[in-house]
Every structure is written in C-alpha cells, then in structure tokens.
Design a protein around this motif. Structure first.
Motif, PDB file in Angstrom:
ATOM      1  N   SER A   1       0.829  -1.207   0.000  1.00  0.00           N
ATOM      2  CA  SER A   1       0.000   0.000   0.000  1.00  0.00           C
ATOM      3  C   SER A   1       0.861   1.255   0.000  1.00  0.00           C
ATOM      4  CB  SER A   1      -0.931   0.008   1.215  1.00  0.00           C
ATOM      5  OG  SER A   1      -1.863  -1.045   1.146  1.00  0.00           O
ATOM      6  N   MET A   2       1.975   1.225   0.702  1.00  0.00           N
ATOM      7  CA  MET A   2       2.879   2.374   0.729  1.00  0.00           C
ATOM      8  C   MET A   2       3.453   2.663  -0.652  1.00  0.00           C
ATOM      9  SD  MET A   2       4.941   1.670   4.288  1.00  0.00           S
ATOM     10  CE  MET A   2       4.119   1.835   5.878  1.00  0.00           C
ATOM     11  N   LEU A   3       3.894   1.618  -1.338  1.00  0.00           N
ATOM     12  CA  LEU A   3       4.457   1.822  -2.669  1.00  0.00           C
ATOM     13  C   LEU A   3       3.379   2.305  -3.633  1.00  0.00           C
ATOM     14  CD1 LEU A   3       6.920   1.698  -4.482  1.00  0.00           C
ATOM     15  CD2 LEU A   3       6.410  -0.707  -4.941  1.00  0.00           C
TER      16      LEU A   3
ATOM     17  N   THR B   1      10.429  15.852  -0.455  1.00  0.00           N
ATOM     18  CA  THR B   1      10.381  15.608   0.989  1.00  0.00           C
ATOM     19  C   THR B   1       9.229  14.683   1.336  1.00  0.00           C
ATOM     20  OG1 THR B   1      11.368  17.756   1.484  1.00  0.00           O
ATOM     21  CG2 THR B   1      10.150  16.682   3.258  1.00  0.00           C
ATOM     22  N   VAL B   2       8.092  14.886   0.698  1.00  0.00           N
ATOM     23  CA  VAL B   2       6.944  14.000   0.914  1.00  0.00           C
ATOM     24  C   VAL B   2       7.300  12.571   0.518  1.00  0.00           C
ATOM     25  CG1 VAL B   2       4.579  13.453   0.175  1.00  0.00           C
ATOM     26  CG2 VAL B   2       5.221  15.827   0.665  1.00  0.00           C
ATOM     27  N   LEU B   3       7.943  12.412  -0.637  1.00  0.00           N
ATOM     28  CA  LEU B   3       8.305  11.073  -1.097  1.00  0.00           C
ATOM     29  C   LEU B   3       9.343  10.428  -0.183  1.00  0.00           C
ATOM     30  CD1 LEU B   3       8.379  11.747  -4.932  1.00  0.00           C
ATOM     31  CD2 LEU B   3       6.857  10.140  -3.755  1.00  0.00           C
ATOM     32  N   ASN B   4      10.300  11.206   0.274  1.00  0.00           N
ATOM     33  CA  ASN B   4      11.278  10.665   1.222  1.00  0.00           C
ATOM     34  C   ASN B   4      10.605  10.241   2.518  1.00  0.00           C
ATOM     35  OD1 ASN B   4      14.235  10.628   0.456  1.00  0.00           O
ATOM     36  ND2 ASN B   4      13.687  12.677  -0.270  1.00  0.00           N
ATOM     37  N   ASN B   5       9.626  11.018   2.969  1.00  0.00           N
ATOM     38  CA  ASN B   5       8.902  10.647   4.173  1.00  0.00           C
ATOM     39  C   ASN B   5       8.073   9.386   3.964  1.00  0.00           C
ATOM     40  OD1 ASN B   5       9.944  12.795   5.597  1.00  0.00           O
ATOM     41  ND2 ASN B   5       8.129  14.094   5.360  1.00  0.00           N
ATOM     42  N   MET B   6       7.506   9.228   2.784  1.00  0.00           N
ATOM     43  CA  MET B   6       6.794   7.995   2.466  1.00  0.00           C
ATOM     44  C   MET B   6       7.752   6.811   2.466  1.00  0.00           C
ATOM     45  SD  MET B   6       4.143   8.998  -0.588  1.00  0.00           S
ATOM     46  CE  MET B   6       2.645   9.933  -0.287  1.00  0.00           C
TER      47      MET B   6
ATOM     48  N   ASN C   1       0.521   5.066   8.601  1.00  0.00           N
ATOM     49  CA  ASN C   1       1.404   5.969   9.346  1.00  0.00           C
ATOM     50  C   ASN C   1       1.852   5.387  10.683  1.00  0.00           C
ATOM     51  OD1 ASN C   1       1.352   8.031   7.396  1.00  0.00           O
ATOM     52  ND2 ASN C   1      -0.540   8.879   8.233  1.00  0.00           N
ATOM     53  N   THR C   2       0.983   4.601  11.302  1.00  0.00           N
ATOM     54  CA  THR C   2       1.285   4.055  12.634  1.00  0.00           C
ATOM     55  C   THR C   2       1.671   2.585  12.598  1.00  0.00           C
ATOM     56  OG1 THR C   2      -1.072   3.532  13.009  1.00  0.00           O
ATOM     57  CG2 THR C   2      -0.286   5.699  13.731  1.00  0.00           C
ATOM     58  N   SER C   3       1.907   2.052  11.399  1.00  0.00           N
ATOM     59  CA  SER C   3       2.167   0.609  11.250  1.00  0.00           C
ATOM     60  C   SER C   3       3.543   0.194  11.762  1.00  0.00           C
ATOM     61  CB  SER C   3       2.045   0.206   9.781  1.00  0.00           C
ATOM     62  OG  SER C   3       3.064   0.830   9.005  1.00  0.00           O
ATOM     63  N   GLY C   4       4.456   1.149  11.855  1.00  0.00           N
ATOM     64  CA  GLY C   4       5.826   0.795  12.219  1.00  0.00           C
ATOM     65  C   GLY C   4       6.591   0.168  11.068  1.00  0.00           C
ATOM     66  N   LYS C   5       5.995   0.136   9.879  1.00  0.00           N
ATOM     67  CA  LYS C   5       6.635  -0.448   8.700  1.00  0.00           C
ATOM     68  C   LYS C   5       7.119   0.655   7.779  1.00  0.00           C
ATOM     69  CE  LYS C   5       5.221  -4.425  10.262  1.00  0.00           C
ATOM     70  NZ  LYS C   5       6.161  -5.352  10.933  1.00  0.00           N
ATOM     71  N   GLN C   6       8.092   0.323   6.957  1.00  0.00           N
ATOM     72  CA  GLN C   6       8.589   1.251   5.950  1.00  0.00           C
ATOM     73  C   GLN C   6       9.178   0.473   4.787  1.00  0.00           C
ATOM     74  OE1 GLN C   6      12.790   2.792   6.695  1.00  0.00           O
ATOM     75  NE2 GLN C   6      11.970   2.823   8.803  1.00  0.00           N
ATOM     76  N   LEU C   7       9.393   1.172   3.683  1.00  0.00           N
ATOM     77  CA  LEU C   7      10.001   0.549   2.509  1.00  0.00           C
ATOM     78  C   LEU C   7      11.525   0.667   2.527  1.00  0.00           C
ATOM     79  CD1 LEU C   7       7.466   1.826  -0.145  1.00  0.00           C
ATOM     80  CD2 LEU C   7       7.945  -0.588   0.321  1.00  0.00           C
TER      81      LEU C   7
END
Length: 405
Positions: A58-60, A80-85, A99-105
């Motif tokens: 979903s993030m990607l 900056t928005v893309l880096n934050n994503m 946002n609160t999942s604790g996951k990132q790409l």
C-alpha cells in the motif's frame, strides 16, 4: 554392559542427536492435505499473517499515486513527501493505519538475509546504500520534472498522455515508473527470494525444532517458520482484493504474463508451490518445502524477465509511431524490470540470474547516449540486444515475450 561400553554408547547416541538436520527430524503425517486456497488454521484460528507486507504494498502504491496526482493537477512533486513515504516518517500517508504501522520501505530495500547480510549474490552494504540513494534520486528527479517545463531533449519536464500528465527526467526516464518497478525488485523480490524463502532464514536458530514441535511465537498463532513463509507470500498477494479483481505489483504481473499462451502455466505453478510449501511446513516435511522454494524462485524470476522484454519492445514500436516521450513510459517500465533481475535467485546457486554488473551494463546501455532515451535513432539496436540477452538467459524468445498483453 560394562560402564565403559555404556559411556561409549551414550556418547555415540548424543553425537547422533546433536548432529541431526531438519531432514533427520522430519515427522511427516501421512497424506497431508494441500488446501485449494492459501488458508491455514491452528485451533480453528488462522495461522497466516502478512499484514506488514500488505502495508508496504500500500505504501508503494501511494507513492506512485502521489507522482501521478500531483503531476496531473499541475502541482509540485515534493521530494520531501516522497522521502517521508519511503521512510514512513512525518505521517505522510492518507491512512492512519499506514502511518502508525511501524513499517517502511526503506529498511526493506536491498536488505535480504542472503544478498545483503550473508553477502551471497554479490551483495554488499555499499551496494545497499547505493540502491537506497538511487531511489531517493528519483524523488528529486520527479520534483525537477514537475516544476513547469515541457519534457524535451535534455530537459526534465511534463508530457500530457491522454488525461494524465507524466513526468520525465532529462534523460527520458520516468521517475515514477523507475521507482515502482525498481522497488518491486529491490524490496519485494529481494525479500521474497533472498530473505523469507532463504533456507538461511527459515532454518535460523531453533526454527526447525520449534516448527517440528509446533512452538508458536509469543502471543501469536504461528511458528516462526510458518510466518516467514507467509511473509514471502504476502509480498506477492498481500495487496490483492479478490472481490473487485484488484491485483497489485507482482500479483498483477504474474497474471499478465500468465495470460499469454506461452506462459500460461506460470500462475498455477507459483500458487501451488506456495500452498504446497506451507502445508509441508505444517507437516514438518522440509524436503518438500525446499522443492517448492526452488519452483517459486524459478517461476517468479521469469516475470520481470518477460515483462522487461515486453516493455523494451513496446517502447521500440512506440518510438516509430510516437517519436519520443510517450514511448519513454514503456521504456522506463522496462528499465525498472531489468533492475529487478538483479534480485532474482537462481535455484541451487544463491546468485541472481544476472549479476549486478550485467544488470548495470544493460541499464547503462539504455541511457548511454548524450541525451539518454531522447537519442532515439540509436536506441532500437540496444533494445533488441538487451531483449535477446534476457530472453536467451531464461529460455524464451523475444517474440514470445513481446506478445504478452
């Protein structure tokens, strides 16, 4: 038996027990069932969880949509928005759950056990940093292209494609597509083939004996080995919504390749291997599990190979009819899928089908002219050469791949 013989017998028995492998302790129920769908329960409650993979899919997707909606609205694509994503910082997503999942790409980019921890497959920590920086460069490229110019030779800018606006870097590559297809490889493929389906991870620590004895993780309904397998599955199918026939990323492209008669057993083979391998884990049948790993790695690697050739050939055709930017969308997709080939894993080798050096050579060839893809008069021979190189490696023809819809 005298005391000395008893001691020797005990030592021999202990040595046998200590040296046993997962194949020695297989405890396989007779005729265990392989379910028709990826459904596994323990005590009448599902033992399957790939929520983290669904979140990253979903993030990607949201990152790709951000490029598109901002460009079409005539707004700046804010890097900056893309880096934050990318790092999931500063609440960048539309969903609170993400946002609160604790996951990132970012931390799952070029981060697999085999290629970037144990350093098989030619990987290194230097490469890991370079790959992550490359994607962040595409955020900057998207920003530059969104600032008002029309795309032209050597000029980053916009190009109207129907009702949508696409953004192109000065060399003709489309940053959105490079990010989407490239990260499918550097994150999702790498995690599937070189991490969660790695025997080094599946069998790490006490995983084998815990799975054999059905010792579940604290507060969970699955063993660590079961969960690792599910997470590999989730990177393919975790974004699917079957009720609306919505399929994301690898799942979607598996379907597309499978739609061609030359590759129409691909989807069934991958689906069955995932179900059979998971059932084998439940049954402690590690020999069958390992056989399914090989099938998944082989069949999944075929997808970026076929799609890379398809998009290179589609781009070549559009260069003739469109003479420029519209063709670059297809070529950028091909570029991203070529990137993905570096993260494949050829069964029995723990190495990719194409080395990093080979992949980099193909990518550099595509954009090697002074103006990259804009040097259209010199591109077609490169597209054919790269297409033939990929097709030959995987045992299909360029013509077969070029007809996949």
């Amino acid at each position: 038996m005298n005391t000395k013989k008893q001691i020797l017998a005990l030592v021999a028995f202990s040595s046998l027990f200590i040296s046993c492998t997962k194949n020695d302790i297989d405890i396989v129920p007779q005729n265990y069932t392989i379910p028709d769908t990826y459904t596994f329960d323990r005590n009448s409650t599902t033992s399957v969880d790939y929520s983290g993979q669904s979140s990253r899919i979903s993030m990607l997707q949201e990152m790709g949509d951000y490029y598109k909606t901002q460009a079409t609205a005539g707004n700046e694509v804010n890097e900056t928005v893309l880096n934050n994503m990318y790092s999931n910082s500063g609440n960048p997503f539309s969903s609170t759950d993400l946002n609160t999942s604790g996951k990132q790409l970012k931390d799952k980019t070029a981060a697999s056990t085999d290629y970037f921890t144990l350093l098989y497959g030619g990987g290194s920590t230097v490469e890991q940093a370079s790959v992550r920086t490359f994607f962040q460069t595409q955020f900057t490229q998207g920003n530059n292209a969104s600032l008002g110019n029309n795309a032209a030779v050597g000029v980053a800018g916009k190009y109207l494609d129907g009702t949508s606006t696409r953004l192109f870097a000065a060399n003709g590559l489309e940053p959105q597509q490079v990010v989407l297809k490239g990260m499918m490889g550097a994150s999702f493929m790498d995690q599937i083939a070189n991490n969660y389906l790695s025997v080094n991870k599946l069998d790490a620590g006490t995983n084998v004996i815990d799975n054999t004895n059905k010792v579940v993780e604290a507060g969970k309904n699955y063993t660590t080995m079961e969960h690792n397998w599910d997470e590999a599955y989730g990177y393919i199918y975790g974004g699917d919504i079957a009720s609306t026939n919505s399929f994301k990323f690898w799942s979607s492209y598996i379907n597309q390749v499978n739609n061609d008669t030359d590759f129409n057993t691909l989807k069934a083979a991958i689906d069955l291997a995932f179900r059979k391998g998971r059932a084998a884990i439940v049954a402690n049948d590690y020999t069958t599990r390992d056989a399914q790993i090989a099938i998944i790695k082989e069949k999944l690697a075929l997808v970026p190979a076929v799609r890379a050739v398809f998009y290179l050939q589609e781009g070549k055709a559009k260069l003739i009819t469109d003479n420029g930017a519209k063709a670059f969308h297809a070529l950028s997709e091909g570029y991203g899928f070529i990137m993905s080939l570096r993260y494949t894993n050829k069964p029995g080798t723990n190495n990719p089908y194409f080395t990093k050096t080979e992949v980099d050579t193909m990518l550099n060839s595509l954009i090697s002219g002074p103006n990259g893809l804009w040097d259209i008069d010199n591109i077609s021979p490169k597209l054919d050469a790269i297409s033939a190189q990929i097709a030959t490696k995987f045992g299909f023809t360029v013509a077969q791949a070029a007809t996949v819809n």
